[in-house]
Design an enzyme around this catalytic site. Sequence first.
Site, mmCIF file in Angstrom:
data_model
loop_
_atom_site.group_PDB
_atom_site.id
_atom_site.type_symbol
_atom_site.label_atom_id
_atom_site.label_comp_id
_atom_site.label_asym_id
_atom_site.label_seq_id
_atom_site.Cartn_x
_atom_site.Cartn_y
_atom_site.Cartn_z
ATOM 1 N N GLU A 1 -5.269 -5.058 8.138
ATOM 2 C CA GLU A 1 -4.697 -4.728 9.445
ATOM 3 C C GLU A 1 -5.787 -4.221 10.381
ATOM 4 O O GLU A 1 -6.743 -3.573 9.933
ATOM 5 C CB GLU A 1 -3.578 -3.685 9.267
ATOM 6 C CG GLU A 1 -4.024 -2.377 8.667
ATOM 7 C CD GLU A 1 -2.848 -1.569 8.072
ATOM 8 O OE1 GLU A 1 -2.155 -2.095 7.182
ATOM 9 O OE2 GLU A 1 -2.664 -0.415 8.501
ATOM 10 N N SER B 1 2.078 2.421 9.511
ATOM 11 C CA SER B 1 2.466 1.961 10.848
ATOM 12 C C SER B 1 3.715 2.637 11.382
ATOM 13 O O SER B 1 3.976 2.596 12.584
ATOM 14 C CB SER B 1 2.697 0.445 10.805
ATOM 15 O OG SER B 1 1.540 -0.195 10.339
ATOM 16 N N HIS C 1 3.325 -7.427 13.124
ATOM 17 C CA HIS C 1 4.110 -6.273 12.689
ATOM 18 C C HIS C 1 4.789 -5.611 13.883
ATOM 19 O O HIS C 1 4.260 -5.611 14.999
ATOM 20 C CB HIS C 1 3.199 -5.266 11.980
ATOM 21 C CG HIS C 1 3.948 -4.401 11.011
ATOM 22 N ND1 HIS C 1 5.221 -4.647 10.596
ATOM 23 C CD2 HIS C 1 3.578 -3.252 10.363
ATOM 24 C CE1 HIS C 1 5.625 -3.734 9.744
ATOM 25 N NE2 HIS C 1 4.640 -2.865 9.583
ATOM 26 N N GLY D 1 0.825 -1.200 0.000
ATOM 27 C CA GLY D 1 0.000 0.000 0.000
ATOM 28 C C GLY D 1 0.861 1.252 0.000
ATOM 29 O O GLY D 1 0.567 2.228 -0.686
HETATM 30 C C1 SPV Z 1 3.156 -1.509 3.150
HETATM 31 O O1 SPV Z 1 4.104 -1.952 2.506
HETATM 32 O O2 SPV Z 1 2.380 -0.685 2.722
HETATM 33 C C2 SPV Z 1 2.944 -1.976 4.519
HETATM 34 C C3 SPV Z 1 4.048 -2.435 5.269
HETATM 35 O O3 SPV Z 1 1.845 -1.897 4.974
HETATM 36 S S1 SPV Z 1 4.555 -1.148 6.268
HETATM 37 O O4 SPV Z 1 4.779 -0.005 5.454
HETATM 38 O O5 SPV Z 1 5.753 -1.683 6.889
HETATM 39 O O6 SPV Z 1 3.537 -0.891 7.251
HETATM 40 MG MG MG Z 2 0.596 -0.796 3.983
#
Ligand code: SPV
Ligand code: MG
Length: 557
Positions: A123, A132, A198, A56
């Site tokens: 999530e 996050s 996570h 994302g």
């Molecule tokens: C993403 O890659 O968008 C994730 C992982 O959700 S993180 O960025 O580590 O939350």
């Molecule tokens: Mg993400």
Amino acid sequence: MQDSARAEATAAPSSKARQLRDMLRSPELEFIMEAHNGLSAKIVEEAGFKGIWASGLAMSAAMGVRDNNEASWTQVLEVLEFMSDATSIPILVDGDTGWGNFNNMRRAVTKFCQRGIAGICIEDKLFPKTNSFIGEGQPLADKDEFAGKIKAGKDSQTDPDFCIVARLEAFIAGRGLSEALDRAHAYAEAGADAVLCHSKLATAEEIMAFMNNWDNKVPVVIVPTKYYATPTEDFRRAGISLAIWANHNLRASITAMRETTRRIHREESLAGIEPNITTVSEVFDLQGNAELKQAESRYLPTQAAPGAVVLAASRGEALGQLTADRPKCMIDVRGRPLLARLADTFHQAGIRDVTVVRGYAKQMINLPGIKTVDNDFYEKTGEVGSLACARDTIQGETILAYGDILFRQHFLDKLAAAPGDIVVVADALWRERGEELGPEAGDGWIRDFITCSHPFSTDFLDEEETAVTLNQMGPDLGQDDIHGEWVGLARLTARGSEIVRQEIDAMQAEGKLADAGLPTLFTRIVEKGHHVTVVYVTGQWLDIDQAADLNRAKLFL
Ligand code: SPV
Ligand code: MG
């Protein structure tokens, strides 16, 4: 072996969802890699990864927006479709919080199954989500509400192997191990195929604590972005199922793009950067151009599009001042040169390879999309002399045309449909045309009359079998013998081109090339026993010989 097991063992390549499921269930530590568009997805597969993380963060950044659900879920779906079409390995989609409640989750899962996506990770936070790694103490979703969302997703998947991964944000929110474990159990109970634990610590201590207390009810997935220094072997030993390298294609591309862009900006040149970047042909390779080539040879008709040779060497003296500085083919007719209009007609028929024989004021013939050959002796030579200058172009399917004619597009269709190696178009209404042209045209020098095997008859419309053939072509035929007037347009097959080339050579050898017109060439070909097919038309064309023809041309367009 049981029948069902045998069927499974011999089944043709398993679905992408099945491949992801197998990875999650395998006793080995597996890896998937981030991609954010079709190109990066291809690169992930090319490197040998068994799966793709549709991040994302990466997809939103690539779209130029924030990782806060600013891109709608259908915009994400579009990106996923490109990624899925471009690759054959499974894609696990970062589904954020599921884009709403259980109902939004149901629709997303159904759509993802339709597009060949292997699984979704959601999530347990609130919509709109926040990445996050931003801030502290992010609020978590209600545990039961989130479990219901998982259940709704599982109930709506149309591929039985589609995977739902429940992502635990308890550590991210600072809520500790017991909250993480409690939620992990609830989500596994609700049907999650795996949990993603996570953590944003720089070490893997939270992850290891979780693994030490987890009862292996479902496999565990991790995203070691922040604890990247932890040896991979530690993850393996801890029994982790899947590690996601979550954003490294995006970050690598930002570094590369910045370096390249800044350098080009600084140096105002491409010379310095060229050796350091992917070649254009590598881009073509990644795009799969080789497959297109193969498909073209399989699906496109093998016959090449015909080329055209246009004779446009003469000035057109009768046009006086109008051709003082240009050949008549370049006279303007309603804002475009005559020759450009002729070339348009060819191009529209798919005839791209147009060669024009230039002579008088040749520098004026410089239109885009045409090739030229020059007859520098145009003053002393006739049409066959000009044609001889383009001799080597007369290969394969070839259209021959005078450069001073305009005709309706369907003439080319008629030519293409007619049988025979050499086909000429003749106007059956030659008498009417004579009346229209007036007495100046009476000398006959500008008119190529023909006699044929059959006069024009409207019955021909019903008698497809009747092929009319040419007996003779020339300006001096007896009035009673004339069946039509050649419009200055002919088609040659590959064999027809060969015959024409041979006749040009014969005329050259006999010293008859210089002043002969095309009617002489066609008549000689007939006299040698070759068939020249005649296709009759009734008007709908004109040539430009005198000033009055220009008015006719304006009306014609
Ligand atoms: C993403 O890659 O968008 C994730 C992982 O959700 S993180 O960025 O580590 O939350
Ligand atoms: Mg993400």
